[in-house]
Design a protein around this motif. Structure first.
Motif, mmCIF file in Angstrom:
data_model
loop_
_atom_site.group_PDB
_atom_site.id
_atom_site.type_symbol
_atom_site.label_atom_id
_atom_site.label_comp_id
_atom_site.label_asym_id
_atom_site.label_seq_id
_atom_site.Cartn_x
_atom_site.Cartn_y
_atom_site.Cartn_z
ATOM 1 N N TRP A 25 -5.118 6.375 15.320
ATOM 2 C CA TRP A 25 -3.983 5.868 14.535
ATOM 3 C C TRP A 25 -3.013 7.014 14.228
ATOM 4 O O TRP A 25 -1.802 6.873 14.354
ATOM 5 C CB TRP A 25 -4.455 5.251 13.211
ATOM 6 C CG TRP A 25 -5.304 4.037 13.323
ATOM 7 C CD1 TRP A 25 -5.321 3.134 14.349
ATOM 8 C CD2 TRP A 25 -6.281 3.583 12.373
ATOM 9 N NE1 TRP A 25 -6.236 2.151 14.072
ATOM 10 C CE2 TRP A 25 -6.840 2.389 12.879
ATOM 11 C CE3 TRP A 25 -6.727 4.062 11.146
ATOM 12 C CZ2 TRP A 25 -7.820 1.670 12.203
ATOM 13 C CZ3 TRP A 25 -7.704 3.350 10.464
ATOM 14 C CH2 TRP A 25 -8.249 2.166 10.990
ATOM 15 N N VAL A 29 1.153 7.901 15.010
ATOM 16 C CA VAL A 29 2.159 8.234 13.986
ATOM 17 C C VAL A 29 2.820 9.559 14.355
ATOM 18 O O VAL A 29 4.046 9.707 14.322
ATOM 19 C CB VAL A 29 1.513 8.322 12.577
ATOM 20 C CG1 VAL A 29 2.547 8.699 11.523
ATOM 21 C CG2 VAL A 29 0.842 7.003 12.212
ATOM 22 N N THR A 111 -1.671 10.429 6.974
ATOM 23 C CA THR A 111 -2.325 9.271 7.585
ATOM 24 C C THR A 111 -3.643 8.981 6.879
ATOM 25 O O THR A 111 -4.393 9.895 6.531
ATOM 26 C CB THR A 111 -2.607 9.521 9.086
ATOM 27 O OG1 THR A 111 -3.332 10.732 9.238
ATOM 28 C CG2 THR A 111 -1.322 9.597 9.889
ATOM 29 N N GLN A 140 1.256 6.730 7.241
ATOM 30 C CA GLN A 140 0.543 5.462 7.478
ATOM 31 C C GLN A 140 -0.701 5.452 6.591
ATOM 32 O O GLN A 140 -1.381 6.477 6.445
ATOM 33 C CB GLN A 140 0.134 5.340 8.940
ATOM 34 C CG GLN A 140 -0.470 4.001 9.286
ATOM 35 C CD GLN A 140 -0.989 3.969 10.719
ATOM 36 O OE1 GLN A 140 -2.037 4.531 11.011
ATOM 37 N NE2 GLN A 140 -0.269 3.313 11.602
ATOM 38 N N CYS A 141 -0.969 4.286 6.025
ATOM 39 C CA CYS A 141 -2.188 4.164 5.204
ATOM 40 C C CYS A 141 -2.644 2.707 5.272
ATOM 41 O O CYS A 141 -2.004 1.867 5.906
ATOM 42 C CB CYS A 141 -1.897 4.566 3.761
ATOM 43 S SG CYS A 141 -0.626 3.579 2.952
ATOM 44 N N ARG A 257 -2.825 -1.619 8.732
ATOM 45 C CA ARG A 257 -2.129 -0.361 8.448
ATOM 46 C C ARG A 257 -0.724 -0.634 7.911
ATOM 47 O O ARG A 257 -0.039 -1.546 8.383
ATOM 48 C CB ARG A 257 -2.009 0.481 9.722
ATOM 49 C CG ARG A 257 -3.317 0.836 10.392
ATOM 50 C CD ARG A 257 -4.055 1.940 9.676
ATOM 51 N NE ARG A 257 -4.988 1.456 8.694
ATOM 52 C CZ ARG A 257 -5.650 2.226 7.840
ATOM 53 N NH1 ARG A 257 -5.462 3.528 7.823
ATOM 54 N NH2 ARG A 257 -6.498 1.724 6.980
ATOM 55 N N ASN A 259 2.865 1.163 7.601
ATOM 56 C CA ASN A 259 3.673 2.289 8.089
ATOM 57 C C ASN A 259 4.848 2.515 7.154
ATOM 58 O O ASN A 259 5.547 1.556 6.797
ATOM 59 C CB ASN A 259 4.190 1.978 9.501
ATOM 60 C CG ASN A 259 3.045 1.923 10.485
ATOM 61 O OD1 ASN A 259 2.332 2.916 10.688
ATOM 62 N ND2 ASN A 259 2.808 0.761 11.079
#
Ligand SMILES: C[S@@+](CC[C@H](N)C(=O)[O-])C[C@H]1O[C@@H](n2cnc3c(N)ncnc32)[C@H](O)[C@@H]1O
Length: 266
Positions: A25, A29, A111, A140-141, A257, A259
């Motif tokens: 992931w 990003v 991230t 991103q999380c 996720r 963003n």
């Protein structure tokens, strides 16, 4: 009654071993950043530094500060990167809601970390203050319905007789923001050009053991810290693995996720 306290530490060795999905992931990003190559960037919640390394490789004339609340994570990241990137990387153990920086960074990359911070207003205020004018945030999380099915199973199991004594009063240690809420919190902190969007990111692991290792390290370490015996911890993750074995495909983790992109005005 005082809510139960947990250490907020991580098993850094296991995280490093099992974090292939987070690494993938994060790589995506990172591939979307438009870097000149000489920027000073904060990796906010750097973990064991796998993505910090890629960030440094993309900044041949730049510098990176890797920051994380977990001393185990910071130690492992420091030990694996310090020699290779001497003079261009520094690691700091600190909380994202009490950042020790003012107008230091050209950009902030993050991230898989922001959902571990419960107060996103304070988080975004701290990030904003740490950026130079014109600086960018690209993160991103977890967000929205992240792990909703698994979390419901965890809540039900926590209420059963075997676990309720330790877990019934425990609040989830995450905040999974929706996209609209995140964008308005970014704007309230002073950011402009705020973009926020959710995407599904579920994946399945291959065995019950892998699922249990994953839960212990990534999702439930704070819950498990509250259980006083290994037998209880084992039983908790085993029961969740048995239930998840019935899913199609088995042992699927229903990740989502969030963003985020924003910029500090010049
Ligand atoms: C899932 S790991 C992500 C690590 C890395 N960014 C990656 O993608 O592999 C989440 C990290 O966020 C850190 N973290 C959680 N809450 C934090 C806080 N309040 N301040 C700083 N770091 C925090 C944890 O210690 C952990 O290392």
């Amino acid at each position: 009654m005082t809510p139960p306290q947990t250490s907020r530490e991580w098993n850094a060795g296991e995280y490093h071993r099992l974090s292939a999905p987070q690494f993938q992931w994060g790589q995506r990003v990172l591939s979307e950043l438009h870097l000149r190559g000489d920027e000073c960037v904060l990796d906010a919640g750097c973990g064991t530094g796998k993505l910090t390394r890629l960030l440094l490789q993309n900044l041949p004339y730049g510098r990176v500060v890797g920051l994380d609340l977990s001393r185990n994570m910071v130690r492992l990241a420091h030990d694996s990167l310090k020699a290779e990137f001497a003079g261009r990387v520094q690691f700091v153990a600190a909380d994202l809601v009490a950042l020790p920086f003012r107008e230091c960074f050209d950009g902030i990359f993050s991230t898989a970390s922001f959902h571990w911070v419960l107060d996103h207003d304070a988080l975004f205020r701290n990030l904003f203050a740490s950026l130079k004018g014109g600086g960018w945030l690209h993160a991103q999380c977890g967000g929205g319905p992240n792990l909703a099915r698994l979390r419901e199973r965890v809540r039900s199991l926590s209420r059963t007789l075997a676990f309720a004594h330790w877990l019934a009063g425990f609040s989830e240690p995450w905040f999974f923001s929706d996209a609209q809420g995140a964008a308005s919190r970014l704007r309230a902190a002073g950011f402009e050009g705020c973009e926020a969007g959710l995407e599904p990111a579920s994946f399945a692991v291959s065995t019950s053991q892998e699922f249990q290792d994953y839960l212990r390290t990534f999702v439930l370490h704070r819950h498990l810290e509250l259980l006083p015996e290994e037998e209880l911890r084992n039983s908790f993750v085993c029961q969740l693995a048995d239930t998840s074995a019935q899913d199609d495909p088995p042992w699927t983790l229903d990740y989502w996720r969030l963003n985020l992109r924003a910029r500090k005005p010049e």
